[in-house]
Design an enzyme around this catalytic site. Structure first.
Site, PDB file in Angstrom:
ATOM      1  N   THR A 144       0.833  -1.202   0.000  1.00  0.00           N
ATOM      2  CA  THR A 144       0.000   0.000   0.000  1.00  0.00           C
ATOM      3  C   THR A 144       0.873   1.260   0.000  1.00  0.00           C
ATOM      4  O   THR A 144       1.967   1.258   0.588  1.00  0.00           O
ATOM      5  CB  THR A 144      -0.956   0.042   1.213  1.00  0.00           C
ATOM      6  OG1 THR A 144      -1.259   1.403   1.538  1.00  0.00           O
ATOM      7  CG2 THR A 144      -0.374  -0.612   2.436  1.00  0.00           C
ATOM      8  N   SER A 179      -0.958   3.652  10.463  1.00  0.00           N
ATOM      9  CA  SER A 179      -1.882   2.760  11.187  1.00  0.00           C
ATOM     10  C   SER A 179      -1.184   1.428  11.398  1.00  0.00           C
ATOM     11  O   SER A 179      -0.164   1.129  10.751  1.00  0.00           O
ATOM     12  CB  SER A 179      -3.161   2.523  10.378  1.00  0.00           C
ATOM     13  OG  SER A 179      -2.935   1.542   9.375  1.00  0.00           O
ATOM     14  N   TYR A 181      -2.412  -1.487  10.573  1.00  0.00           N
ATOM     15  CA  TYR A 181      -2.560  -2.243   9.321  1.00  0.00           C
ATOM     16  C   TYR A 181      -1.413  -1.901   8.362  1.00  0.00           C
ATOM     17  O   TYR A 181      -0.757  -2.782   7.804  1.00  0.00           O
ATOM     18  CB  TYR A 181      -3.917  -1.920   8.672  1.00  0.00           C
ATOM     19  CG  TYR A 181      -3.910  -2.065   7.172  1.00  0.00           C
ATOM     20  CD1 TYR A 181      -3.901  -3.318   6.572  1.00  0.00           C
ATOM     21  CD2 TYR A 181      -3.875  -0.933   6.341  1.00  0.00           C
ATOM     22  CE1 TYR A 181      -3.867  -3.446   5.187  1.00  0.00           C
ATOM     23  CE2 TYR A 181      -3.840  -1.054   4.964  1.00  0.00           C
ATOM     24  CZ  TYR A 181      -3.830  -2.309   4.390  1.00  0.00           C
ATOM     25  OH  TYR A 181      -3.781  -2.439   3.028  1.00  0.00           O
ATOM     26  N   HIS A 182      -1.171  -0.597   8.168  1.00  0.00           N
ATOM     27  CA  HIS A 182      -0.116  -0.202   7.234  1.00  0.00           C
ATOM     28  C   HIS A 182       1.257  -0.692   7.723  1.00  0.00           C
ATOM     29  O   HIS A 182       2.133  -1.012   6.929  1.00  0.00           O
ATOM     30  CB  HIS A 182      -0.120   1.316   7.034  1.00  0.00           C
ATOM     31  CG  HIS A 182      -1.317   1.816   6.278  1.00  0.00           C
ATOM     32  ND1 HIS A 182      -2.389   2.423   6.884  1.00  0.00           N
ATOM     33  CD2 HIS A 182      -1.617   1.766   4.959  1.00  0.00           C
ATOM     34  CE1 HIS A 182      -3.297   2.732   5.958  1.00  0.00           C
ATOM     35  NE2 HIS A 182      -2.857   2.342   4.790  1.00  0.00           N
ATOM     36  N   LYS A 185       1.926  -4.071   6.565  1.00  0.00           N
ATOM     37  CA  LYS A 185       2.320  -4.100   5.148  1.00  0.00           C
ATOM     38  C   LYS A 185       3.818  -3.811   5.009  1.00  0.00           C
ATOM     39  O   LYS A 185       4.489  -4.372   4.141  1.00  0.00           O
ATOM     40  CB  LYS A 185       1.510  -3.076   4.344  1.00  0.00           C
ATOM     41  CG  LYS A 185       0.018  -3.345   4.309  1.00  0.00           C
ATOM     42  CD  LYS A 185      -0.272  -4.666   3.652  1.00  0.00           C
ATOM     43  CE  LYS A 185      -1.351  -4.588   2.631  1.00  0.00           C
ATOM     44  NZ  LYS A 185      -1.769  -5.903   2.138  1.00  0.00           N
TER      45      LYS A 185
END
Ligand SMILES: NC(=O)c1ccc[n+]([C@@H]2O[C@H](COP(=O)([O-])OP(=O)(O)OC[C@H]3O[C@@H](n4cnc5c(N)ncnc54)[C@H](O)[C@@H]3O)[C@@H](O)[C@H]2O)c1
Length: 382
Positions: A144, A179, A181-182, A185
């Site tokens: 991302t 975040s 989530y990031h 990644k």
């Protein structure tokens, strides 16, 4: 080519499966319905109904005569993923199978640990499965643009040359996610990069911006083949959410000053970018990174576009700057490079009035399904 799509029931996975199947590839999809289960647990749903994978695959075959192999199970479980790799012997793997929501990852401790365990666990299993069963297969991984954050310098396409005390070296571009989530990644990218160096894997990591839209060429075959379309704060991407808010007569939820700028792309271009990456694979021992978006917009610009599209259809759209539930810069420099996919031949589907109008008409047709109370709940990030 034999292509294995991990996360094939998802927003992007299912349209990718149809697209590659239509192109003549042999396609297998794997999914454990994590996305649907999390949505159910959080009491949110897709705007338009979404058949399960078995039903969609049956329908696809009825219309096209093409088979898609289905594997239902958790890719975090070694026995499951090993069996698929052994039986299907993929030449390319498209890895979408992650918990994909930044706000979900910020909900509570359990959501954070699920995101860490799921995302890193699946990525690690993919790496080990490729090494064991198909070491020459090309891994196309969805990263991302959020891995880079919003630095006050230009964002390069994955790599940066650094000169330090008279010596030079090429490094992964610095990442600083906003975040949890990031952050997973970023860790995925680091895992892949490590094993590319150790085991000569071939990997393309696609740093994708927020995707919008629902229609792809193949979805025109039958409306029941459309992918899911989330409009809630947890799982919906911003433009999709704004369009639903506009149709529902709900003031567009611009967080804070609305100067947050990101790179966006139409779902049709996700499919094109993934296909181009497959057709032009990375070399053994190469971690190739592309910044996958076609245009940048601030949140204010997106809200303005939705407001004008609404006007065309006689809908009066209100925009409201609300207190930002996230901890992020609301005004910042943003200049990411994105030439790699264009050089491979990507011809972008831009956010035109026509594209916006089609999305708005789709949402209007399903407006009876909009549950106003599911639109916004103000999950705080800090
Ligand atoms: N949608 C976007 O705007 C966007 C933007 C940038 C990056 N991405 C990335 O692209 C990928 C796909 O995104 P999406 O929007 O289609 O998300 P999605 O949640 O709709 O799709 C992911 C799919 O993977 C499945 N999955 C997750 N964990 C699994 C597991 N352990 N075993 C089997 N299946 C599992 C889910 O059930 C889901 O169907 C994700 O990795 C996401 O982080 C998405």
């Amino acid at each position: 080519m034999r292509v294995l799509i991990l996360g094939g029931d998802g927003y992007l996975g299912w349209p990718t499966a149809m697209h590659l199947s239509a192109q003549g590839h042999e396609v297998a999809v794997a999914d454990n319905y994590l996305r649907r289960n999390l949505m159910r647990e959080e009491d949110v749903e897709s705007l338009s109904p979404c058949l399960n994978l078995n039903e969609r695959i049956r329908l696809w075959k009825e219309h096209t005569g093409k088979e898609i192999v289905i594997c239902i199970g958790d890719l975090n479980h070694w026995d499951f993923i090993a069996r698929i790799f052994k039986e299907f012997q993929p030449e390319a793997i498209i890895h979408y199978a992650e918990q994909p929501s930044a706000p979900y990852s910020m909900l509570r401790r359990e959501a954070a640990t699920l995101t860490i365990n799921n995302n890193l666990g699946v990525t690690a299993n993919v790496i080990f499965a490729v090494r064991e069963f198909c070491p020459d297969a090309h891994i196309v991984k969805l990263g991302t643009m959020g891995e880079y954050g919003t630095p006050n310098i230009d964002i390069e396409e994955g790599w940066i040359d650094i000169e330090h005390k008279g010596r030079k070296e090429k490094f992964l571009y610095p990442r600083q996610a906003g975040s949890l989530y990031h952050t997973t990644k970023i860790m995925d990218t680091d895992l892949l990069w490590y094993y590319v160096r150790m085991w000569d894997l071939r990997v393309t990591d696609l740093m994708q911006g927020p995707v919008y839209g629902i229609f792809t060429g193949e979805s025109e075959v039958d409306a029941s083949l459309l992918t899911l379309f989330s409009y809630d704060e947890l799982f919906g991407t911003v433009l999709n959410r704004f369009i639903v808010q506009a149709v529902a007569g709900y003031p567009l939820t611009v967080y804070g000053k609305g100067g947050q700028t990101r790179g966006y792309l139409n779902i049709k271009d996700t499919l094109n970018c993934v296909r181009l990456s497959l057709e032009n694979p990375a070399r053994n021992g190469e971690l190739r990174i592309f910044n996958q978006f076609t245009e940048t917009f601030s949140v204010n610009e997106l809200a303005g576009k939705v407001q004008s599209a609404g006007k065309q259809l006689g809908i009066d759209v209100e925009i409201k700057n609300i207190e930002n539930p996230r901890k992020e810069l609301e005004e910042h420099y943003y200049n990411p490079q994105h030439t790699g996919l264009l050089d491979l031949g990507l011809s972008p589907n831009l956010l035109t009035d026509t594209a916006l109008g089609q999305m708005m008409e789709f949402v209007l047709r399903h407006r009876a399904n909009i549950a106003q109370h599911k639109i916004f709940r103000g999950t705080k990030w800090a």
